[in-house]
Design a protein around this motif. Structure first.
Motif, PDB file in Angstrom:
ATOM      1  N   GLY A 178     -30.297   0.485  56.055  1.00 12.36           N
ATOM      2  CA  GLY A 178     -29.997  -0.495  54.870  1.00 12.36           C
ATOM      3  C   GLY A 178     -30.371   0.115  53.221  1.00 12.36           C
ATOM      4  N   GLY A 179     -30.460   1.433  53.210  1.00 10.20           N
ATOM      5  CA  GLY A 179     -31.062   2.465  52.471  1.00 10.20           C
ATOM      6  C   GLY A 179     -30.311   2.840  51.545  1.00 10.20           C
ATOM      7  N   GLY A 180     -30.673   4.348  51.287  1.00 10.98           N
ATOM      8  CA  GLY A 180     -29.539   5.520  51.010  1.00 10.98           C
ATOM      9  C   GLY A 180     -29.881   6.534  50.974  1.00 10.98           C
ATOM     10  N   ILE A 181     -29.614   7.307  50.555  1.00  8.23           N
ATOM     11  CA  ILE A 181     -30.034   8.682  50.619  1.00  8.23           C
ATOM     12  C   ILE A 181     -30.415   9.589  49.028  1.00  8.23           C
ATOM     13  CG2 ILE A 181     -28.848  11.163  51.729  1.00  8.23           C
ATOM     14  CD1 ILE A 181     -27.884   9.884  54.026  1.00  8.23           C
ATOM     15  N   LEU A 182     -31.187   9.946  48.964  1.00  7.21           N
ATOM     16  CA  LEU A 182     -31.508  11.079  47.756  1.00  7.21           C
ATOM     17  C   LEU A 182     -31.564  12.466  48.173  1.00  7.21           C
ATOM     18  CD1 LEU A 182     -31.790  11.232  44.619  1.00  7.21           C
ATOM     19  CD2 LEU A 182     -34.122  11.366  44.867  1.00  7.21           C
ATOM     20  N   VAL A 183     -30.493  14.055  47.732  1.00  5.71           N
ATOM     21  CA  VAL A 183     -31.290  15.154  48.559  1.00  5.71           C
ATOM     22  C   VAL A 183     -31.069  16.031  47.047  1.00  5.71           C
ATOM     23  CG1 VAL A 183     -30.014  17.735  48.769  1.00  5.71           C
ATOM     24  CG2 VAL A 183     -28.891  14.922  50.018  1.00  5.71           C
ATOM     25  N   VAL A 184     -32.516  16.553  46.776  1.00  6.66           N
ATOM     26  CA  VAL A 184     -33.454  17.357  46.468  1.00  6.66           C
ATOM     27  C   VAL A 184     -33.041  19.070  46.541  1.00  6.66           C
ATOM     28  CG1 VAL A 184     -35.233  17.474  44.961  1.00  6.66           C
ATOM     29  CG2 VAL A 184     -34.931  15.166  46.215  1.00  6.66           C
ATOM     30  N   THR A 185     -33.058  19.518  45.670  1.00  6.77           N
ATOM     31  CA  THR A 185     -32.696  21.161  45.741  1.00  6.77           C
ATOM     32  C   THR A 185     -33.286  21.562  44.152  1.00  6.77           C
ATOM     33  OG1 THR A 185     -32.009  23.173  46.443  1.00  6.77           O
ATOM     34  CG2 THR A 185     -30.589  21.083  45.522  1.00  6.77           C
ATOM     35  N   GLU A 186     -33.436  22.580  44.134  1.00  7.14           N
ATOM     36  CA  GLU A 186     -33.283  23.257  43.103  1.00  7.14           C
ATOM     37  C   GLU A 186     -31.978  24.098  42.438  1.00  7.14           C
ATOM     38  OE1 GLU A 186     -37.078  25.081  42.216  1.00  7.14           O
ATOM     39  OE2 GLU A 186     -38.045  24.093  43.914  1.00  7.14           O
ATOM     40  N   GLY A 187     -32.156  24.994  41.532  1.00  8.45           N
ATOM     41  CA  GLY A 187     -30.588  25.759  40.954  1.00  8.45           C
ATOM     42  C   GLY A 187     -31.245  26.743  40.407  1.00  8.45           C
ATOM     43  N   VAL A 188     -32.765  27.166  40.298  1.00 11.02           N
ATOM     44  CA  VAL A 188     -33.161  28.503  41.080  1.00 11.02           C
ATOM     45  C   VAL A 188     -34.714  28.608  41.567  1.00 11.02           C
ATOM     46  CG1 VAL A 188     -34.103  30.757  39.759  1.00 11.02           C
ATOM     47  CG2 VAL A 188     -31.472  29.964  38.924  1.00 11.02           C
ATOM     48  N   PHE A 189     -34.426  29.311  42.195  1.00  9.77           N
ATOM     49  CA  PHE A 189     -35.498  28.656  43.232  1.00  9.77           C
ATOM     50  C   PHE A 189     -36.689  30.290  42.698  1.00  9.77           C
ATOM     51  CE2 PHE A 189     -33.162  26.679  46.172  1.00  9.77           C
ATOM     52  CZ  PHE A 189     -33.999  25.818  46.687  1.00  9.77           C
ATOM     53  N   GLY A 190     -38.152  29.160  41.576  1.00 10.54           N
ATOM     54  CA  GLY A 190     -39.059  29.476  40.819  1.00 10.54           C
ATOM     55  C   GLY A 190     -39.870  31.444  41.548  1.00 10.54           C
ATOM     56  N   MET A 191     -39.882  30.968  43.537  1.00 13.92           N
ATOM     57  CA  MET A 191     -39.954  31.646  43.720  1.00 13.92           C
ATOM     58  C   MET A 191     -39.984  33.400  43.737  1.00 13.92           C
ATOM     59  SD  MET A 191     -43.297  32.931  44.323  1.00 13.92           S
ATOM     60  CE  MET A 191     -44.211  31.709  44.398  1.00 13.92           C
ATOM     61  N   ALA A 192     -38.749  32.931  44.846  1.00 13.39           N
ATOM     62  CA  ALA A 192     -37.492  34.633  45.604  1.00 13.39           C
ATOM     63  C   ALA A 192     -36.816  34.390  44.124  1.00 13.39           C
ATOM     64  CB  ALA A 192     -36.415  33.909  46.458  1.00 13.39           C
ATOM     65  N   TYR A 208     -20.058  13.037  53.185  1.00  8.83           N
ATOM     66  CA  TYR A 208     -21.774  11.912  53.472  1.00  8.83           C
ATOM     67  C   TYR A 208     -22.111  11.331  52.033  1.00  8.83           C
ATOM     68  CZ  TYR A 208     -22.913  15.396  57.117  1.00  8.83           C
ATOM     69  OH  TYR A 208     -22.637  16.511  58.290  1.00  8.83           O
ATOM     70  N   GLU A 209     -22.311  10.317  52.199  1.00 10.93           N
ATOM     71  CA  GLU A 209     -22.759   9.609  51.014  1.00 10.93           C
ATOM     72  C   GLU A 209     -24.083   9.462  50.581  1.00 10.93           C
ATOM     73  OE1 GLU A 209     -22.842   4.735  49.291  1.00 10.93           O
ATOM     74  OE2 GLU A 209     -22.479   5.224  51.609  1.00 10.93           O
ATOM     75  N   PHE A 210     -24.545   9.649  49.710  1.00  8.20           N
ATOM     76  CA  PHE A 210     -25.758  10.905  48.700  1.00  8.20           C
ATOM     77  C   PHE A 210     -25.621  11.467  47.871  1.00  8.20           C
ATOM     78  CE2 PHE A 210     -24.077  14.848  50.529  1.00  8.20           C
ATOM     79  CZ  PHE A 210     -24.535  15.385  48.951  1.00  8.20           C
ATOM     80  N   ARG A 211     -27.073  10.982  46.436  1.00  7.86           N
ATOM     81  CA  ARG A 211     -26.870  11.702  45.258  1.00  7.86           C
ATOM     82  C   ARG A 211     -27.382  12.757  45.382  1.00  7.86           C
ATOM     83  NH1 ARG A 211     -23.384   8.658  41.991  1.00  7.86           N
ATOM     84  NH2 ARG A 211     -23.132   6.903  42.550  1.00  7.86           N
ATOM     85  N   LEU A 212     -27.654  14.176  44.088  1.00  8.15           N
ATOM     86  CA  LEU A 212     -28.306  14.739  44.656  1.00  8.15           C
ATOM     87  C   LEU A 212     -29.355  14.822  42.974  1.00  8.15           C
ATOM     88  CD1 LEU A 212     -28.160  17.843  45.445  1.00  8.15           C
ATOM     89  CD2 LEU A 212     -26.050  18.285  44.122  1.00  8.15           C
ATOM     90  N   LEU A 213     -30.187  15.481  43.441  1.00 10.24           N
ATOM     91  CA  LEU A 213     -31.252  15.262  42.189  1.00 10.24           C
ATOM     92  C   LEU A 213     -31.627  16.617  42.511  1.00 10.24           C
ATOM     93  CD1 LEU A 213     -33.323  14.914  39.980  1.00 10.24           C
ATOM     94  CD2 LEU A 213     -34.630  14.059  41.853  1.00 10.24           C
ATOM     95  N   VAL A 214     -31.016  17.612  41.142  1.00 10.20           N
ATOM     96  CA  VAL A 214     -31.243  19.716  40.728  1.00 10.20           C
ATOM     97  C   VAL A 214     -32.225  19.379  39.587  1.00 10.20           C
ATOM     98  CG1 VAL A 214     -30.387  21.573  40.690  1.00 10.20           C
ATOM     99  CG2 VAL A 214     -28.933  19.553  41.513  1.00 10.20           C
ATOM    100  N   ASP A 215     -32.912  20.169  40.352  1.00  6.92           N
ATOM    101  CA  ASP A 215     -34.673  20.953  39.772  1.00  6.92           C
ATOM    102  C   ASP A 215     -33.901  22.150  38.896  1.00  6.92           C
ATOM    103  OD1 ASP A 215     -36.733  22.096  38.499  1.00  6.92           O
ATOM    104  OD2 ASP A 215     -38.181  22.046  40.284  1.00  6.92           O
ATOM    105  N   ASP A 216     -33.397  22.498  37.883  1.00  5.28           N
ATOM    106  CA  ASP A 216     -33.298  23.695  37.363  1.00  5.28           C
ATOM    107  C   ASP A 216     -34.178  23.998  36.038  1.00  5.28           C
ATOM    108  OD1 ASP A 216     -30.840  25.037  38.051  1.00  5.28           O
ATOM    109  OD2 ASP A 216     -29.732  25.060  36.056  1.00  5.28           O
ATOM    110  N   ALA A 217     -35.458  24.023  36.483  1.00  2.00           N
ATOM    111  CA  ALA A 217     -36.033  24.407  35.134  1.00  2.00           C
ATOM    112  C   ALA A 217     -35.689  25.770  34.866  1.00  2.00           C
ATOM    113  CB  ALA A 217     -37.801  24.314  36.198  1.00  2.00           C
ATOM    114  N   HIS A 218     -35.415  26.481  35.817  1.00  2.00           N
ATOM    115  CA  HIS A 218     -35.712  28.373  35.780  1.00  2.00           C
ATOM    116  C   HIS A 218     -33.806  28.257  35.452  1.00  2.00           C
ATOM    117  CE1 HIS A 218     -39.681  29.745  36.629  1.00  2.00           C
ATOM    118  NE2 HIS A 218     -39.245  29.220  37.506  1.00  2.00           N
ATOM    119  N   GLY A 219     -33.131  27.381  35.744  1.00  3.92           N
ATOM    120  CA  GLY A 219     -31.782  27.483  35.561  1.00  3.92           C
ATOM    121  C   GLY A 219     -31.580  27.202  33.987  1.00  3.92           C
TER     122      GLY A 219
END
Length: 413
Positions: A178-192, A208-219
Motif C-alpha cells: 500500500g505504498g508508492g515508488i520513488l525513482v532516483v537517478t542523476e542528470g550527470v554522473f559525476g565520476m564517469a 509504471y506509477e512512480f515519482r522521479l527525483l533527479v540529482d542534477d548537481a553537475h548539470g
C-alpha cells in the motif's frame, strides 16, 4: 573492546594510506585566487580539480556582490533555522528566481546539498514505500537510502532493461504494502560524466506509477540550452517531479535547492529535518547566489566557452588514444591501468615535473588495477592550459606503459 581502539586498528580503505598520502595526494592545499592556475606547495600548477564550471568563482561582479553583502549583513545573519527565525525576503526571492529558471512551480533552499538530498529522501519515503535507484548514484543519495526503513531496489547503471525489471518488482511490492515508488537517478554522473537516462525513464511513467527525483548537481549551469540542466538538455524537464541542484559546482559557492510541484515543495519545507533543525543559509551567500543566477541566465557565452574548452580537451584526448569512457558532459575521466603506488607515482610526476594538478581515483572507489584521472574543464581555462595538459598526459602515459612508475609503495612527499 574500546570502540576507539577498533578505529585505530582499521583506518579504512583510504585512511590506511594517510601516513604517506596526507597533505599531497589527500587533503592537498591549493592556494591563491581560484582559477585554472593556482599554487601548490609554492609552485604554479594548471588545475583541473575544481568544479568552477563557468568560472564564476572570481568573476568581478560575483566578487563585488559577495564582498558588499558580507559588509552589509555579516556572516551571522539571519540567525537560526529558516522555519524559526532564519527567513528573509532575499531567501524567498532566490527561490522564486530559481523556480522560474528551472521551469518549476516552487523551490526550497537547502543549506547543504549532501544533507539536503538525504533529508528529502527521508521525508518523502516511509516504510511502505519503495525506492528504485541507479547503481552509480552519488554517496549523498546512498546515505539517504540508508535512512529509508522500507525496501529499495538498485538497477544497473543506465540500464533501462534492468530498470524495468526492478520496477516490476517494486510495483508488486508497493501494491502489496500500500505504498508508492520513488525513482532516483542523476542528470550527470559525476565520476564517469555520462548523462542519466532521464528521457527513457520518464517515458515509462505511462507504464509504471512512480515519482522521479533527479540529482542534477553537475548539470545545473552546464547542460541544456539555457543551462537549466540535463532535463532541459533531454527535453524532459517537465517530467522530473523533484529536481535537486547544488551551488557548489557551476555556482562556485555552497548550498543547494530542490524544485518541483508547489504542494510537494511546501511539504519538504516543513518536514526536512536537516533544514528544520539547522541554521539558515547566511545572507551574503544568498545574495551571492542571486548574482550568480543572474549571470548564468544573462550571459550564455560563459556556458559556450565552457563547452568550447570541453570539446578541445576531450577531442584532444581521444585523438591521442586515451579512453575517456562514456562521458557526454564536461566531466572528463581518463581511464588507465595500474595499482595504487603506480597511480601516485604518476600523479607525482604530473604535479612536480609537468605542473598539472588533477585528481586521481583508485581502489576502493574503483576496482583494483584501475586508475581514473578526473579532469574538470571550466570556462576559465585557455588553449595553452589544454595543450600543455595533453602533452603531459601523452608523455606520462608512455612512462606508465613502460613501467617507469612501478614502485613498491606510495611515494613519500
Amino acid at each position: 573492546m574500546d570502540i576507539f581502539e577498533k578505529l585505530l586498528k582499521h583506518m579504512g580503505p583510504i585512511g590506511e594510506h594517510s601516513d604517506r598520502a596526507h597533505g599531497y595526494f589527500a587533503f592537498p592545499k591549493l592556494e591563491g585566487e581560484i582559477g585554472p592556475r593556482m599554487k601548490f606547495r609554492g609552485n604554479e600548477k594548471i588545475v583541473w580539480s575544481l568544479n568552477n564550471y563557468l568560472g564564476l568563482a572570481n568573476h568581478p561582479e560575483v566578487r563585488a556582490t559577495d564582498a558588499q553583502a558580507a559588509a552589509d549583513f555579516g556572516l551571522a545573519s539571519p540567525m537560526g533555522a529558516r522555519m524559526m527565525s532564519g527567513n528573509t525576503n532575499y531567501h524567498e526571492q532566490l527561490e522564486k528566481e530559481l523556480s522560474d529558471y528551472m521551469g518549476k512551480e516552487d523551490t526550497t533552499l537547502l543549506n547543504y546539498g549532501y544533507q539536503g538530498i538525504m533529508s528529502a529522501i527521508d521525508a518523502i519515503c516511509g516504510r511502505r514505500d519503495v525506492i528504485v535507484y541507479d547503481a552509480e548514484c552519488h554517496a549523498s543519495i546512498l546515505d539517504g537510502l540508508r535512512l529509508h526503513p522500507g525496501k529499495r531496489y538498485v538497477f544497473k547503471h543506465n540500464d533501462i532493461e534492468d530498470f524495468e525489471k526492478q520496477m516490476r518488482r517494486a510495483t508488486e511490492l508497493a501494491k502489496t504494502n500500500g505504498g508508492g515508488i520513488l525513482v532516483v537517478t542523476e542528470g550527470v554522473f559525476g565520476m564517469a560524466g555520462d548523462q542519466g537516462k532521464l528521457k527513457e525513464i520518464a517515458a515509462l511513467k505511462d507504464k509504471y506509477e512512480f515519482r522521479l527525483l533527479v540529482d542534477d548537481a553537475h548539470g545545473f549551469g552546464t547542460m541544456g540550452k539555457t543551462g537549466a540542466g540535463t532535463g532541459e538538455e533531454q527535453g524532459v524537464q517537465d517530467k522530473i517531479d523533484l529536481l535537486f541542484n547544488t551551488f557548489a559546482k557551476s555556482g562556485a559557492s555552497i548550498g543547494a535547492f530542490m524544485s518541483g510541484e508547489k504542494a510537494i515543495i511546501n511539504f519538504l519545507r516543513y518536514n526536512m529535518r536537516s533544514q528544520i533543525f539547522a541554521k539558515s543559509i547566511p545572507l551574503p551567500i544568498v545574495i551571492g547566489h542571486l548574482k550568480r543566477v543572474q549571470l548564468m541566465r544573462q550571459h550564455p557565452e560563459m556556458k559556450a566557452k565552457l563547452w568550447d574548452n570541453v570539446n578541445k580537451l576531450q577531442n584532444g584526448l581521444k585523438e591521442r588514444g586515451f579512453n575517456i569512457g562514456r562521458t557526454n558532459s564536461p566531466v572528463t575521466p581518463i581511464y588507465l591501468q595500474g595499482d595504487i603506488p603506480e597511480a601516485t607515482a604518476m600523479c607525482l610526476d604530473l604535479r612536480e615535473n609537468y605542473n598539472i594538478f588533477c585528481s586521481i581515483v583508485v581502489y576502493p572507489v574503483i576496482p583494483k588495477g584501475q586508475i581514473i584521472y578526473r579532469l574538470i574543464p571550466t570556462a576559465a581555462h585557455n588553449d595553452e592550459d589544454i595543450e600543455l595538459t595533453l602533452k603531459a598526459f601523452s608523455e606520462t602515459k608512455a612512462k606508465l606503459d613502460q613501467k617507469v612508475y612501478q614502485v613498491a609503495e606510495i611515494p613519500m612527499v
